[in-house]
Design an enzyme around this catalytic site. Structure first.
Site, PDB file in Angstrom:
ATOM      1  N   ALA A 143      82.842 105.412  26.060  1.00  0.00           N
ATOM      2  CA  ALA A 143      82.011 106.517  25.551  1.00  0.00           C
ATOM      3  C   ALA A 143      80.634 106.428  26.211  1.00  0.00           C
ATOM      4  O   ALA A 143      79.592 106.389  25.547  1.00  0.00           O
ATOM      5  CB  ALA A 143      81.919 106.488  24.024  1.00  0.00           C
ATOM      6  N   HIS A 151      74.034 103.554  29.063  1.00  0.00           N
ATOM      7  CA  HIS A 151      74.919 102.738  29.918  1.00  0.00           C
ATOM      8  C   HIS A 151      74.585 102.979  31.389  1.00  0.00           C
ATOM      9  O   HIS A 151      74.564 102.046  32.191  1.00  0.00           O
ATOM     10  CB  HIS A 151      76.391 103.114  29.705  1.00  0.00           C
ATOM     11  CG  HIS A 151      76.915 102.848  28.338  1.00  0.00           C
ATOM     12  ND1 HIS A 151      77.256 103.841  27.463  1.00  0.00           N
ATOM     13  CD2 HIS A 151      77.172 101.681  27.700  1.00  0.00           C
ATOM     14  CE1 HIS A 151      77.704 103.307  26.334  1.00  0.00           C
ATOM     15  NE2 HIS A 151      77.659 102.006  26.451  1.00  0.00           N
TER      16      HIS A 151
END
Ligand code: PAF
Length: 256
Positions: free
Chosen positions: A29, A34
């Site tokens: 996800a 990230h």
């Protein structure tokens, strides 16, 4: 991007990687938080390895695990576009071949803050991170400061066990309204999403932890904690229904 579905295939290939190797462990996800860790790893290393593994052992709540967003096709495209060299996709049986007989226990900080509200959570995190670091064998591993307690516990674990890896903390990435990026934000309905930035707004502007907690409760949050420790203010609060979404955040604060 080379994709490994098998941990043993990864381990056999590892000696052929050009070093230094940077590692970003994730549960998928993927969002811009990230992305910032991955971009930093690509800048600082010759090979960047990302893992996607939704670790059931760190979920204290079955509904949270079931609701955890799964976006593997999009995630793989994101990683390809960023220029990640290696993606590891371990399975439960590969990671927990020992049936979770061996666990990493921390007996102090892991019981505070999120640990006081999520039974066994940090044992699950530390155990899987120890396993992933031993599999991937990076020189550096990157962790977001949104999960500051997690970062601190991992960094201390690496010191305690003399592990030969540098743990690199990366600053929180926020939406323009201040909401810290999190995979769980995908589960916020429009009403919960509208209220969510209040967390950052209050911890940044209201000086008393108790008053922040009260204001969040009045706005409809179910507050787990608002606490200041060692120059950092931490908050965790739940919002929304079906699913209930637990949001965490933290900011550095000036020490008195
Ligand atoms: O922060 C996360 O996404 C997870 O806790 C981690 C570090 C990948 C371990 O499962």
């Amino acid at each position: 991007m080379k994709v490994f579905n098998s941990v043993s295939d990864y381990i056999s290939s590892r000696s052929g990687f050009e070093g230094p190797v940077g590692f970003v462990p994730t549960m998928g996800a993927l969002h811009s938080g990230h992305r910032s860790l991955i971009v930093r790893s690509i800048e600082e290393n010759q090979t960047t390895v990302v893992s996607i593994y939704v670790n059931p052992m760190q979920f204290d709540n079955e509904n949270d695990l079931v609701a955890y967003p799964e976006t593997l096709v999009e995630d793989q495209a994101t990683l390809e576009a960023l220029g990640v060299d290696v993606l590891v996709l371990p399975t439960y049986d590969q990671i927990y071949g020992d049936g979770f007989r061996y666990q990493v226990l921390e007996n102090l900080f892991s019981h505070e803050l999120c640990g006081a509200h999520r039974d066994g959570h940090f044992t699950g995190v530390l155990t899987v991170v120890m396993k992933l670091l031993n599999i991937v064998r990076p020189q550096k591993a990157y962790f977001g400061e949104k999960d500051y307690q997690q970062y601190q516990l991992i960094s201390d674990m690496v010191d305690a066990f003399f592990m030969d890896v540098e743990i690199v903390p990366c600053t929180i990435v926020r939406e323009s309204d201040g909401l810290a990026l999190s995979s769980r934000n995908l589960n916020l309905d429009s009403c919960a999403r509208a209220k969510a930035p209040l967390i950052h707004e209050l911890i940044s502007n209201v000086s008393s932890d108790i008053e922040v907690a009260q204001a969040l409760s009045e706005a409809g949050f179910d507050v787990d904690y608002v606490e200041t420790h060692d120059g950092r203010r931490f908050v965790a609060a739940k919002i929304g229904e079906n699913p209930v979404v637990r949001l965490i955040d933290n900011i550095p604060v000036a020490m008195p």
